[in-house]
Motif scaffolding. Structure first.
Motif, PDB file in Angstrom:
ATOM      1  N   MET A   1      24.745  32.274 148.034  1.00  0.00           N
ATOM      2  CA  MET A   1      24.423  33.472 149.000  1.00  0.00           C
ATOM      3  C   MET A   1      23.008  33.177 149.772  1.00  0.00           C
ATOM      4  SD  MET A   1      26.177  37.051 148.114  1.00  0.00           S
ATOM      5  CE  MET A   1      27.572  36.652 146.924  1.00  0.00           C
ATOM      6  N   THR A   2      22.863  33.041 150.866  1.00  0.00           N
ATOM      7  CA  THR A   2      21.727  32.707 151.327  1.00  0.00           C
ATOM      8  C   THR A   2      21.026  33.759 152.543  1.00  0.00           C
ATOM      9  OG1 THR A   2      22.745  31.442 153.295  1.00  0.00           O
ATOM     10  CG2 THR A   2      21.974  30.149 151.388  1.00  0.00           C
ATOM     11  N   HIS A   3      21.893  34.568 152.913  1.00  0.00           N
ATOM     12  CA  HIS A   3      21.361  35.427 153.974  1.00  0.00           C
ATOM     13  C   HIS A   3      21.671  36.845 153.490  1.00  0.00           C
ATOM     14  CE1 HIS A   3      21.595  31.673 156.397  1.00  0.00           C
ATOM     15  NE2 HIS A   3      20.552  32.211 157.002  1.00  0.00           N
ATOM     16  N   PRO A   4      20.697  37.743 153.644  1.00  0.00           N
ATOM     17  CA  PRO A   4      20.920  39.275 153.266  1.00  0.00           C
ATOM     18  C   PRO A   4      22.419  39.731 153.775  1.00  0.00           C
ATOM     19  CG  PRO A   4      18.771  38.928 153.801  1.00  0.00           C
ATOM     20  CD  PRO A   4      19.323  37.564 154.039  1.00  0.00           C
ATOM     21  N   GLU A   5      22.560  39.605 155.152  1.00  0.00           N
ATOM     22  CA  GLU A   5      23.764  40.068 155.819  1.00  0.00           C
ATOM     23  C   GLU A   5      25.027  39.594 155.222  1.00  0.00           C
ATOM     24  OE1 GLU A   5      21.929  36.763 158.324  1.00  0.00           O
ATOM     25  OE2 GLU A   5      21.183  38.667 157.543  1.00  0.00           O
ATOM     26  N   MET A   8      25.493  41.246 152.095  1.00  0.00           N
ATOM     27  CA  MET A   8      26.123  42.765 152.351  1.00  0.00           C
ATOM     28  C   MET A   8      27.669  42.510 152.663  1.00  0.00           C
ATOM     29  SD  MET A   8      24.101  44.392 151.009  1.00  0.00           S
ATOM     30  CE  MET A   8      24.691  46.036 151.327  1.00  0.00           C
ATOM     31  N   ALA A   9      27.975  41.568 153.475  1.00  0.00           N
ATOM     32  CA  ALA A   9      29.475  41.248 153.678  1.00  0.00           C
ATOM     33  C   ALA A   9      30.043  41.127 152.472  1.00  0.00           C
ATOM     34  CB  ALA A   9      29.505  40.493 154.858  1.00  0.00           C
ATOM     35  N   GLU A  16      35.650  46.977 148.214  1.00  0.00           N
ATOM     36  CA  GLU A  16      36.914  47.463 148.663  1.00  0.00           C
ATOM     37  C   GLU A  16      37.952  46.875 147.801  1.00  0.00           C
ATOM     38  OE1 GLU A  16      39.643  46.981 152.691  1.00  0.00           O
ATOM     39  OE2 GLU A  16      37.741  47.258 153.100  1.00  0.00           O
ATOM     40  N   ASP A  17      37.989  45.598 147.567  1.00  0.00           N
ATOM     41  CA  ASP A  17      38.817  44.864 146.718  1.00  0.00           C
ATOM     42  C   ASP A  17      38.845  45.352 145.392  1.00  0.00           C
ATOM     43  OD1 ASP A  17      39.327  43.026 149.180  1.00  0.00           O
ATOM     44  OD2 ASP A  17      38.217  41.266 148.207  1.00  0.00           O
ATOM     45  N   LEU A  18      37.846  45.611 144.929  1.00  0.00           N
ATOM     46  CA  LEU A  18      37.685  45.915 143.472  1.00  0.00           C
ATOM     47  C   LEU A  18      38.219  47.437 143.312  1.00  0.00           C
ATOM     48  CD1 LEU A  18      34.563  44.302 141.861  1.00  0.00           C
ATOM     49  CD2 LEU A  18      36.931  43.524 141.277  1.00  0.00           C
ATOM     50  N   PHE A  19      38.109  48.138 144.298  1.00  0.00           N
ATOM     51  CA  PHE A  19      38.708  49.679 144.283  1.00  0.00           C
ATOM     52  C   PHE A  19      39.988  49.472 144.348  1.00  0.00           C
ATOM     53  CE2 PHE A  19      40.329  52.752 147.106  1.00  0.00           C
ATOM     54  CZ  PHE A  19      40.434  53.871 146.223  1.00  0.00           C
ATOM     55  N   ASN A  20      40.707  48.626 145.305  1.00  0.00           N
ATOM     56  CA  ASN A  20      42.178  48.564 145.319  1.00  0.00           C
ATOM     57  C   ASN A  20      42.774  47.999 144.183  1.00  0.00           C
ATOM     58  OD1 ASN A  20      42.210  49.571 148.157  1.00  0.00           O
ATOM     59  ND2 ASN A  20      41.683  47.543 148.965  1.00  0.00           N
ATOM     60  N   PHE A  21      42.154  47.224 143.521  1.00  0.00           N
ATOM     61  CA  PHE A  21      42.519  46.617 142.270  1.00  0.00           C
ATOM     62  C   PHE A  21      42.565  47.585 141.260  1.00  0.00           C
ATOM     63  CE2 PHE A  21      41.220  44.811 138.154  1.00  0.00           C
ATOM     64  CZ  PHE A  21      42.569  44.253 137.676  1.00  0.00           C
ATOM     65  N   ALA A  22      41.705  48.395 141.078  1.00  0.00           N
ATOM     66  CA  ALA A  22      41.402  49.594 140.405  1.00  0.00           C
ATOM     67  C   ALA A  22      42.538  50.559 140.343  1.00  0.00           C
ATOM     68  CB  ALA A  22      40.139  50.212 139.952  1.00  0.00           C
ATOM     69  N   ILE A  23      42.833  50.900 141.519  1.00  0.00           N
ATOM     70  CA  ILE A  23      44.050  51.898 141.626  1.00  0.00           C
ATOM     71  C   ILE A  23      45.380  51.415 141.654  1.00  0.00           C
ATOM     72  CG2 ILE A  23      42.247  53.468 142.969  1.00  0.00           C
ATOM     73  CD1 ILE A  23      43.751  52.936 145.518  1.00  0.00           C
ATOM     74  N   ASP A  24      45.506  50.039 141.804  1.00  0.00           N
ATOM     75  CA  ASP A  24      46.968  49.545 141.768  1.00  0.00           C
ATOM     76  C   ASP A  24      47.467  49.541 140.256  1.00  0.00           C
ATOM     77  OD1 ASP A  24      48.852  47.125 142.803  1.00  0.00           O
ATOM     78  OD2 ASP A  24      48.289  46.646 140.807  1.00  0.00           O
ATOM     79  N   ARG A  25      48.774  50.003 140.526  1.00  0.00           N
ATOM     80  CA  ARG A  25      49.598  50.646 139.287  1.00  0.00           C
ATOM     81  C   ARG A  25      50.414  49.480 138.702  1.00  0.00           C
ATOM     82  NH1 ARG A  25      49.297  55.343 137.773  1.00  0.00           N
ATOM     83  NH2 ARG A  25      51.420  55.573 137.266  1.00  0.00           N
ATOM     84  N   ARG A  69      22.005  40.973 138.248  1.00  0.00           N
ATOM     85  CA  ARG A  69      22.204  40.220 139.555  1.00  0.00           C
ATOM     86  C   ARG A  69      21.608  41.321 140.635  1.00  0.00           C
ATOM     87  NH1 ARG A  69      24.029  34.885 138.995  1.00  0.00           N
ATOM     88  NH2 ARG A  69      25.183  34.875 137.194  1.00  0.00           N
ATOM     89  N   PRO A  70      21.201  40.919 141.580  1.00  0.00           N
ATOM     90  CA  PRO A  70      20.554  41.622 142.809  1.00  0.00           C
ATOM     91  C   PRO A  70      21.589  42.554 143.448  1.00  0.00           C
ATOM     92  CG  PRO A  70      20.491  39.534 143.497  1.00  0.00           C
ATOM     93  CD  PRO A  70      21.009  39.423 142.209  1.00  0.00           C
ATOM     94  N   GLN A  71      23.060  42.086 143.478  1.00  0.00           N
ATOM     95  CA  GLN A  71      24.108  42.816 144.173  1.00  0.00           C
ATOM     96  C   GLN A  71      24.634  43.857 143.340  1.00  0.00           C
ATOM     97  OE1 GLN A  71      24.089  39.591 143.283  1.00  0.00           O
ATOM     98  NE2 GLN A  71      23.913  38.513 145.224  1.00  0.00           N
ATOM     99  N   LYS A  72      24.134  43.939 142.070  1.00  0.00           N
ATOM    100  CA  LYS A  72      24.971  44.873 141.226  1.00  0.00           C
ATOM    101  C   LYS A  72      24.965  46.397 141.566  1.00  0.00           C
ATOM    102  CE  LYS A  72      22.975  46.804 137.718  1.00  0.00           C
ATOM    103  NZ  LYS A  72      22.054  47.297 136.640  1.00  0.00           N
ATOM    104  N   ASP A  73      23.719  46.858 141.838  1.00  0.00           N
ATOM    105  CA  ASP A  73      23.658  48.547 142.409  1.00  0.00           C
ATOM    106  C   ASP A  73      24.346  48.484 143.574  1.00  0.00           C
ATOM    107  OD1 ASP A  73      22.050  48.758 140.304  1.00  0.00           O
ATOM    108  OD2 ASP A  73      20.424  48.556 141.157  1.00  0.00           O
ATOM    109  N   ALA A  74      24.303  47.805 144.803  1.00  0.00           N
ATOM    110  CA  ALA A  74      25.119  47.932 145.900  1.00  0.00           C
ATOM    111  C   ALA A  74      26.494  47.646 145.767  1.00  0.00           C
ATOM    112  CB  ALA A  74      24.605  46.945 146.954  1.00  0.00           C
ATOM    113  N   LEU A  75      27.089  46.826 144.688  1.00  0.00           N
ATOM    114  CA  LEU A  75      28.451  46.873 144.629  1.00  0.00           C
ATOM    115  C   LEU A  75      29.003  47.898 143.724  1.00  0.00           C
ATOM    116  CD1 LEU A  75      31.252  45.389 144.687  1.00  0.00           C
ATOM    117  CD2 LEU A  75      30.581  43.804 142.970  1.00  0.00           C
ATOM    118  N   ALA A  76      28.378  48.313 142.757  1.00  0.00           N
ATOM    119  CA  ALA A  76      28.640  49.517 142.040  1.00  0.00           C
ATOM    120  C   ALA A  76      28.737  50.872 142.711  1.00  0.00           C
ATOM    121  CB  ALA A  76      27.946  49.754 140.837  1.00  0.00           C
ATOM    122  N   GLU A  77      27.740  50.900 143.784  1.00  0.00           N
ATOM    123  CA  GLU A  77      27.583  52.238 144.590  1.00  0.00           C
ATOM    124  C   GLU A  77      28.769  52.065 145.522  1.00  0.00           C
ATOM    125  OE1 GLU A  77      25.021  54.357 148.012  1.00  0.00           O
ATOM    126  OE2 GLU A  77      23.909  53.054 146.656  1.00  0.00           O
TER     127      GLU A  77
END
Length: 173
Positions: A1-5, A8-9, A16-25, A69-77
């Motif tokens: 990853m090279t650009h902050p934007e 974030m994308a 979203e993907d990990l949330f959908n995986f987490a609630i998949d039954r 990793r720098p993305q940890k907090d944003a992804l966890a949030e």
């Protein structure tokens, strides 16, 4: 990853993907189909606790795999916000159906605290699944039930492995 934007994308999509995986039954159903009939626990309780454990395992895995990793907090949030919104909607619906207050997010938080406490008490256990399995069986009502212990361990290991694969595929590892 090279650009902050770009970061974030990727983080937004991953949340979203990990949330959908987490609630998949699907894996919950599979594990329930393979839980031996001799298991000395209420099957409805096991199914309910499996879904809680999966959500918790995905959230835990984000922190574990992205520890430095720098993305940890944003992804966890993003993940936990989605879980909180889902929990609120689920609690409202359940409350209307049962006529009682339901706090699904509070239940998730209590289970997360239970598992984290168990891990903190046994830091030399080797594999976290060796700690999670017995706590899962206890949450289901019988800490001595080996099939339930193994079912919880399988859910935990499967979720942790799946999150790792996903994060690697997204270039976050």
């Amino acid at each position: 990853m090279t650009h902050p934007e770009d970061d974030m994308a990727v983080v937004a999509r991953a949340g979203e993907d990990l949330f959908n995986f987490a609630i998949d039954r699907e894996d919950t159903r599979w594990l329930m189909e393979h839980l031996p009939r001799e298991a000395d626990v209420p099957r409805g309780t096991v199914e309910y606790e499996l879904q809680l454990l999966k959500i918790i395992s995905v959230g835990w895995s984000i922190h574990f795999h992205l520890e430095n990793r720098p993305q940890k907090d944003a992804l966890a949030e993003r993940f936990w916000r989605a879980v909180q919104q889902f929990s609120h909607e689920l609690s409202s619906t359940a409350g209307m159906v049962t006529g009682q207050d339901v706090d699904y997010f509070g239940t998730l938080k209590a289970r997360l605290d239970m598992y984290l406490d168990a891990l903190a008490r046994q830091p030399r256990a080797g594999e976290p699944a060796q700690v999670i399995g017995p706590r899962f069986a206890a949450a289901c009502g019988n800490a001595q039930d080996l099939p339930t212990f193994l079912t919880g361990s399988k859910m935990f290991l499967s979720a942790v492995h799946s999150v790792r694969e996903y994060l690697a595929a997204q270039g976050l590892l």
